[in-house]
Design a protein around this motif. Structure first.
Motif, PDB file in Angstrom:
ATOM      1  N   ASP A 190       0.764  -1.211  -0.003  1.00 41.38           N
ATOM      2  CA  ASP A 190       0.121   0.049   0.010  1.00 41.38           C
ATOM      3  C   ASP A 190       0.644   1.193  -0.032  1.00 41.38           C
ATOM      4  OD1 ASP A 190      -2.547  -0.420  -0.487  1.00 41.38           O
ATOM      5  OD2 ASP A 190      -3.151  -0.656   1.727  1.00 41.38           O
ATOM      6  N   TYR A 191       1.997   1.174   0.843  1.00 37.51           N
ATOM      7  CA  TYR A 191       2.679   2.395   0.921  1.00 37.51           C
ATOM      8  C   TYR A 191       3.265   2.803  -0.488  1.00 37.51           C
ATOM      9  CZ  TYR A 191       7.330  -0.121   1.087  1.00 37.51           C
ATOM     10  OH  TYR A 191       8.659  -0.761   0.895  1.00 37.51           O
ATOM     11  N   LEU A 192       3.314   1.832  -1.462  1.00 37.36           N
ATOM     12  CA  LEU A 192       4.017   1.938  -2.799  1.00 37.36           C
ATOM     13  C   LEU A 192       3.101   2.112  -3.957  1.00 37.36           C
ATOM     14  CD1 LEU A 192       7.224  -0.235  -2.465  1.00 37.36           C
ATOM     15  CD2 LEU A 192       7.145   2.344  -2.112  1.00 37.36           C
ATOM     16  N   ASN A 193       2.033   1.223  -3.837  1.00 32.57           N
ATOM     17  CA  ASN A 193       1.204   1.243  -5.214  1.00 32.57           C
ATOM     18  C   ASN A 193      -0.271   0.880  -4.809  1.00 32.57           C
ATOM     19  OD1 ASN A 193       1.614  -1.573  -4.448  1.00 32.57           O
ATOM     20  ND2 ASN A 193       1.922  -1.983  -6.433  1.00 32.57           N
ATOM     21  N   ALA A 194      -0.870   1.583  -3.829  1.00 31.93           N
ATOM     22  CA  ALA A 194      -2.133   1.624  -3.262  1.00 31.93           C
ATOM     23  C   ALA A 194      -3.116   1.611  -4.439  1.00 31.93           C
ATOM     24  CB  ALA A 194      -2.570   2.686  -2.390  1.00 31.93           C
ATOM     25  N   ASP A 195      -4.275   0.826  -4.585  1.00 35.28           N
ATOM     26  CA  ASP A 195      -5.186   0.736  -5.755  1.00 35.28           C
ATOM     27  C   ASP A 195      -5.597   2.048  -5.783  1.00 35.28           C
ATOM     28  OD1 ASP A 195      -5.075  -1.946  -5.787  1.00 35.28           O
ATOM     29  OD2 ASP A 195      -6.798  -2.488  -4.832  1.00 35.28           O
ATOM     30  N   ASP A 196      -5.911   2.729  -4.914  1.00 37.94           N
ATOM     31  CA  ASP A 196      -6.350   4.276  -5.405  1.00 37.94           C
ATOM     32  C   ASP A 196      -5.604   5.009  -6.138  1.00 37.94           C
ATOM     33  OD1 ASP A 196      -5.602   4.032  -2.679  1.00 37.94           O
ATOM     34  OD2 ASP A 196      -6.390   6.145  -2.509  1.00 37.94           O
TER      35      ASP A 196
END
Ligand SMILES: *Cc1c(COP(=O)(O)O)cnc(C)c1O
Length: 461
Positions: free
Chosen positions: A317-323
Motif C-alpha cells: 500500500d505505501y508504494l502502489n495503493a489501488d486508489d
C-alpha cells in the motif's frame, strides 16, 4: 565538524565538483602507480596494501571528504584488475565507457528509486521508453515487447524461470532442460525456485545438439523450458537457435535464450545474424555490462509481450495503493523482485543516445574483429595452439605441448606478477587459456604483447 554536503538539491553539483577532481586525480595516480592490468604480488600483497591504506575502517573521528576519497579511491585503483588495461582480458568484465560512468554518477546524485513513481518520476518514464526500445531490438516484429532491468544475467535467468514456473501454475512443475554449456545461474535458479533439477545435456561440441534436445523432449511428457545460450561464458559459442526453436515449437516446449553475452550483437547489422531464431524465445536474457560497455549493473530480461510480466505484480500500500494506481500513478512494483532499485537505465539511455545504434555496433564489430585477429596470430604462432575461430570475441588457446597443470600455473604466474589477466576454460578434455576481448581500444601491439607473455618462460617443451 561541518555538516557533510549533499549530492542532490540545487547545491549538489557545486559540492560534487571539487570532490570529483579529487576522485579523478586518485584514479589517475592509482592506475599510473599500478602500471599494469592488475597489482603484482598476489592476494596477500594486495590485502596488505589495502589494510595499510584503510587503517581503522571505523575511526572515532573522520578524516574529511577529500582525504578519505583520495586515500581509498587511490587504494582501489592501485589494486584494481582494470578492464580498461589492454592486458586485462579474462572475463566478461568490460571496460565501461566514460560517458556511461559519468551518467551513473548522476544516477547516484539524484538517487531515484524505481519502486514507486513518487521516488522516480522521470527515471520511471525513461525506463519505460528505453526498455521498450531494447525489447524491440530483440523482438522487432512484435507490437508490444517489453524488458525488465535487472542486475545481470543471473537475475534475468532467475526471473525467466520464475515466469515459466508461474505460466505452469496449477499443473505439473516445469522441467528445465539445458546444455552443459549453460551458465551456472540456470541451475541455481531452478534450485531457488523449487523446480526439479534441470536435465543437463552433454555439449561435447560446445553447443547444444538439436537432436539431443529433441530426444530429451520426447521423453518428457510435462511442461518443459529449454534454455539455450547465445554466447557461452567459456567460449562465446552460440547454440543453433533456429533448429532448437523449431524443435521446441514442434514439441510444445518453451524456449528461453540466455544471451547475456551475445545479445548485444543485435546492435550490429553485420553480427546480428548470429542470433537468428532469438525471436522464438519466451524470454531473452541480455547484459549490457558485458558487450555493452556499461558499469555494473546493466542487465535486461526481454519478453515478447508486456503481459508476460503479469505474474510479477505485487502490492504494497505505501508504494502502489489501488486508489493511487487508479488515479494514474504508474505501478512500478511489478517490474522487479527488488524494492529499492537504482536507475541503471540512465547510463544505458545516455550511452545509446551518445553513440547511436551505429556507434554501439562499431564497438561490437571492433571487438569481434580484434578477437579474429588475435586468433589468427595464435594460429600462426609456432609455440601456441588455437582452440578454434572465435564465435563472438572469446579466444581459447594454450602453449603448444603444455600440460593442463602448466597452463593453469602460467595463468596464475601472470596474475601474481601483475602482468596479464587471462581466464581459463575447459574444452575438449583440456584446459585452455581464455582471452575475452571486450576492449575496443586494443591495438595489434597489445595482442602481440599478450602472446609474448604467454610464450616466454613457459616450461612447455
Ligand atoms: C555472465 C553470464 C551470466 C550471468 O550474468 P551476471 O550479469 O554475471 O549475473 C549468465 N549467462 C551467461 C551466458 C553469462 O555469460
Amino acid at each position: 565538524m561541518a555538516m557533510p554536503g549533499l549530492a542532490g538539491g540545487r547545491g549538489g553539483g557545486q559540492v560534487l565538483r571539487p570532490l570529483l577532481d579529487t576522485v579523478c586525480a586518485a584514479l589517475a595516480h592509482g592506475a599510473g602507480e599500478r602500471g599494469g592490468p592488475l597489482p603484482g604480488g598476489g592476494p596477500d600483497a594486495v590485502a596488505a596494501q589495502v589494510a595499510r591504506a584503510l587503517g581503522d575502517a571505523l575511526p572515532r573521528t573522520g578524516t574529511g571528504d577529500h582525504e578519505a576519497l583520495s586515500t581509498l579511491v587511490h587504494a582501489m585503483a592501485l589494486g584494481a584488475a582494470d578492464p580498461g588495461d589492454p592486458l586485462c582480458a579474462a572475463h566478461l568484465h568490460c571496460p565501461p565507457l566514460a560517458v556511461a560512468a559519468a551518467a551513473d554518477l548522476a544516477a547516484s546524485a539524484l538517487n531515484p528509486s524505481l519502486d514507486s513513481w513518487d521516488q522516480a518520476p522521470a527515471a520511471s518514464a525513461l525506463e519505460a521508453r528505453v526498455t521498450a526500445a531494447l525489447a524491440a531490438l530483440v523482438y522487432p516484429d512484435l507490437p508490444a515487447p517489453d524488458a525488465l532491468v535487472t542486475t545481470g544475467g543471473t537475475e534475468s535467468n532467475q526471473v525467466a524461470l520464475l515466469l515459466a514456473r508461474e505460466r505452469a501454475a496449477g499443473g505439473p512443475r516445469v522441467q528445465v532442460v539445458c546444455g552443459a554449456n549453460a551458465h551456472h545461474s540456470v541451475q541455481r535458479a531452478a534450485w531457488l525456485l523449487g523446480l526439479p533439477r534441470p536435465i543437463v545435456l552433454d555439449t561435447p561440441a560446445g553447443v547444444l545438439d538439436p537432436a539431443a534436445v529433441a530426444a530429451a523432449l520426447a521423453d518428457l511428457p510435462g511442461r518443459t523450458l529449454v534454455v539455450a545460450t547465445a554466447g557461452t561464458t567459456d567460449r562465446g559459442a552460440v547454440d543453433p537457435l533456429p533448429a532448437i526453436a523449431a524443435i521446441t515449437a514442434d514439441r510444445g516446449a518453451e524456449l528461453h535464450v540466455d544471451a547475456a553475452y551475445g545479445g548485444p550483437l543485435l546492435f550490429s547489422q553485420r553480427e546480428a545474424g548470429k542470433l537468428d531464431g532469438l525471436q522464438s524465445a519466451v524470454s531473452v536474457t541480455l547484459d549490457l555490462h558485458k558487450l555493452g560497455w556499461q558499469p555494473v549493473a546493466a542487465g535486461l530480461l526481454a519478453v515478447p509481450d508486456g503481459t508476460a510480466l503479469r505474474p510479477l505484480a505485487h502490492q504494497a500500500d505505501y508504494l502502489n495503493a489501488d486508489d493511487d494506481t487508479e488515479a494514474g500513478l504508474p505501478d512500478l512494483l511489478g517490474r522487479s523482485l527488488r524494492t529499492t532499485r537504482r536507475p541503471d537505465v540512465l547510463k544505458i539511455a545516455v550511452t545509446l543516445r551518445a553513440l547511436g545504434r551505429e556507434g554501439v555496433a562499431a564497438l561490437v564489430d571492433r571487438v569481434c574483429d580484434l578477437a579474429a585477429d588475435l586468433a589468427a596470430r595464435i594460429d600462426r604462432h609456432p609455440a601456441l595452439t588455437l582452440h578454434g575461430p572465435p564465435a563472438i570475441s572469446t579466444v581459447l588457446f594454450r602453449p603448444a605441448g603444455a600440460t593442463d597443470e602448466q597452463t593453469a600455473a602460467l595463468r596464475r604466474r601472470l596474475l601474481h606478477e601483475g602482468r596479464a589477466v587471462l581466464g581459463r576454460a575447459a574444452a575438449d578434455g583440456q584446459l585452455w587459456l581464455k582471452a575475452t576481448v571486450l576492449n575496443p581500444h586494443l591495438r595489434p601491439d597489445d595482442l602481440d604483447t599478450l602472446l609474448k607473455l604467454t610464450t616466454e618462460g613457459t616450461t612447455a617443451r
